[in-house]
Design a protein around this motif. Structure first.
Motif, short mmCIF file in Angstrom:
data_model
loop_
_atom_site.label_atom_id
_atom_site.label_comp_id
_atom_site.label_asym_id
_atom_site.label_seq_id
_atom_site.Cartn_x
_atom_site.Cartn_y
_atom_site.Cartn_z
N ALA A 210 -56.18 -16.26 -107.97
CA ALA A 210 -57.75 -16.20 -108.62
C ALA A 210 -58.62 -14.97 -108.78
O ALA A 210 -59.52 -15.40 -110.43
N THR A 211 -59.04 -14.40 -108.44
CA THR A 211 -60.14 -13.40 -108.45
C THR A 211 -59.43 -11.40 -107.86
O THR A 211 -58.45 -12.02 -107.17
N GLY A 212 -59.93 -10.52 -108.15
CA GLY A 212 -60.18 -9.52 -108.05
C GLY A 212 -60.09 -9.52 -106.46
O GLY A 212 -59.34 -8.84 -105.19
N MET A 213 -61.20 -9.93 -106.18
CA MET A 213 -61.89 -10.07 -104.37
C MET A 213 -61.25 -10.98 -103.45
O MET A 213 -60.60 -10.87 -102.40
N ALA A 214 -60.52 -12.16 -104.13
CA ALA A 214 -59.80 -12.95 -103.43
C ALA A 214 -58.68 -12.10 -103.56
O ALA A 214 -57.60 -11.96 -102.38
N ALA A 215 -57.81 -11.23 -103.98
CA ALA A 215 -56.79 -10.13 -103.52
C ALA A 215 -56.87 -9.32 -102.87
O ALA A 215 -56.14 -9.02 -102.25
N ILE A 216 -57.99 -9.11 -102.99
CA ILE A 216 -58.16 -7.77 -102.01
C ILE A 216 -58.54 -8.64 -100.52
O ILE A 216 -57.42 -7.88 -99.60
N SER A 217 -58.95 -9.73 -100.29
CA SER A 217 -59.47 -10.32 -99.05
C SER A 217 -58.32 -10.98 -98.50
O SER A 217 -57.87 -10.64 -97.07
N SER A 218 -57.41 -11.69 -99.74
CA SER A 218 -55.90 -11.66 -99.02
C SER A 218 -54.69 -10.76 -98.95
O SER A 218 -54.26 -11.53 -97.00
N MET A 219 -55.01 -9.75 -98.90
CA MET A 219 -54.23 -8.47 -99.31
C MET A 219 -54.25 -8.79 -97.51
O MET A 219 -53.50 -8.16 -96.68
N LEU A 220 -55.25 -7.63 -97.13
CA LEU A 220 -55.99 -7.75 -95.92
C LEU A 220 -56.28 -8.01 -94.63
O LEU A 220 -55.41 -7.67 -93.58
#
Length: 413
Positions: free
Chosen positions: A84-94
């Motif tokens: 949904a967002t760039g921060m969602a991508a980073i947090s979900s990945m980590l």
């Protein structure tokens, strides 16, 4: 399509990769949350990862799959997952890849929200070392037995430090670490992540990829370089079949599915359309940024300009090697001591006062009192941010008009 030019590939990617029905050149938006199966055995095989398909809109849809195919091709990767967002991508990945007592090495220059996320990870029992990623020695000195990955941005925001990506890639390869790069500032047109042996790239699609400030999104791309059979945190359930897919399967399942930060189908299509002009916009943006930074660099009311395209930038020559003569669209400047940055910013007419970057319009904001306010004075000093700093995200306007806007604003100081 591999033998075509970058923009040609982008303009025709949707119809060539995804082959929409009825001769459409764009994939249609799929708003269905559920997907019917005529044979329950097919549904079971999709659930278990034995067959491709969609089971629920939170996990996947044809609209997101179409965009993911294009994003993977841009980065030269093997697969992509959208969020949904760039921060969602980073947090979900980590959160999908890390466990309690793991150790990670990250850039001390990380963007404010990403840096804040690292504090959250520390509170969950993950050890974080903040290092100067422009210096490979600082990374090697932080290595421990439980280190799992190195995470850095290509160009830091807002002071524009450039990570020594080639050296970090070699280091991670030797030590069998994941090398994760946030390339929001330098999308695939500017920077080849595979050339520096990156394992994963993470991107805010909101910025240069979509490019018009009208849609949110994020993505993770697997470059195909990393051997996931070497990564200790892959769940046994996902250690089946070709090991090259294990990492992204876990990110999809434990990240996207479980955390639920799904990219809306309408947003996926909107991003794919904006993506078609990426190279055209970046060319103009980078040209404008270099000219504006050069102009400000010689101005008597400016103390410092931070832009990798300037010859006196500490990592100018590294940037020139990595980014093929393009240095991005973001730079910052310090006004000379005693000048009021708020008065200068308020005097601007064409430049938009806003917190965003990668837009078609030139944007600016005071750094210390806004996007890095929560970091505190001590951390800002460590990152090279002072109270007189203004960040600019350069757009595609006629450069003379932005110069004229700067001139009239300087005249009011």
């Amino acid at each position: 399509m591999k033998d075509k030019g970058f923009t040609t590939r982008l303009v025709h990617a949707d119809r060539m990769f995804n082959k929409p029905q009825d001769g459409s050149v764009h994939s249609p938006t799929s708003n269905s949350v559920l997907f019917e199966y005529q044979d329950v055995n097919d549904l079971v095989e999709v659930f278990q990862g034995k067959k491709l398909g969609h089971v629920y809109g939170r996990s996947s849809s044809s609209s997101n799959a179409a965009l993911q195919n294009i994003l993977a091709d841009i980065e030269g990767g093997v697969s992509a997952v959208t969020f949904a967002t760039g921060m969602a991508a980073i947090s979900s990945m980590l959160l999908a890849l890390l466990k309690q007592n793991d150790h990670i090495i990250v850039s001390q220059f990380l963007f404010g929200n990403t840096s804040s996320l690292m504090v959250t990870l520390e509170n969950l029992g993950i050890q974080v070392s903040y290092v100067d990623t422009t210096n490979i020695k600082s990374i090697s000195q932080a290595l421990t037995d439980n280190t799992r990955l190195v995470f850095t941005e290509t160009i830091a925001n807002p002071v524009t430090q450039v990570a020594d990506l080639q050296a970090i890639g070699e280091f991670c390869n030797i030590n069998k670490l994941l090398f994760i790069i946030d390339n929001t500032m330098t999308p695939g047109y500017i920077f080849d992540a595979k050339a520096v042996k990156a394992s994963l790239t993470v991107t805010s699609l909101t910025k240069y990829i979509s490019g018009h400030g009208n849609v949110l999104g994020g993505a993770v791309v697997d470059t195909g370089f990393y051997d996931w059979s070497k990564y200790p945190n892959i769940f046994d359930l996902y250690r089946v079949g070709d090991s090259s897919s294990w990492g992204m399967t876990q990110i999809r399942k434990k990240g996207l599915r479980n955390l639920g930060a799904t990219l809306a189908p309408q947003s996926a299509q909107q991003i794919s359309v904006g993506l078609e002009t990426l190279a055209l916009r970046l060319n103009k943006t980078c040209q404008n940024a270099l000219r504006l930074a050069t102009y400000l660099h010689g101005h008597d009311k400016v103390a410092n300009v931070y832009y990798p395209g300037l010859a006196d930038h500490p990592q100018h020559y590294i940037a020139r090697e990595l980014f093929n003569g393009n240095y991005g669209g973001v730079f910052s400047m310090d006004l000379s001591p005693g000048l009021d940055i708020h008065k200068f910013i308020n005097a601007l007419n064409t430049v938009v006062i806003a917190t965003h970057l990668g837009d078609t319009r030139t944007l600016c904001l005071p750094v210390a009192s806004t996007i890095f306010y929560e970091n505190g004075a001590e951390q800002r000093a460590q990152m090279g941010i002072n109270d007189n700093m203004i960040r600019f995200s350069v757009g595609i306007e006629d450069t003379d008009d932005i110069v004229a806007d700067f001139e009239q604003a300087f005249a009011q100081l």
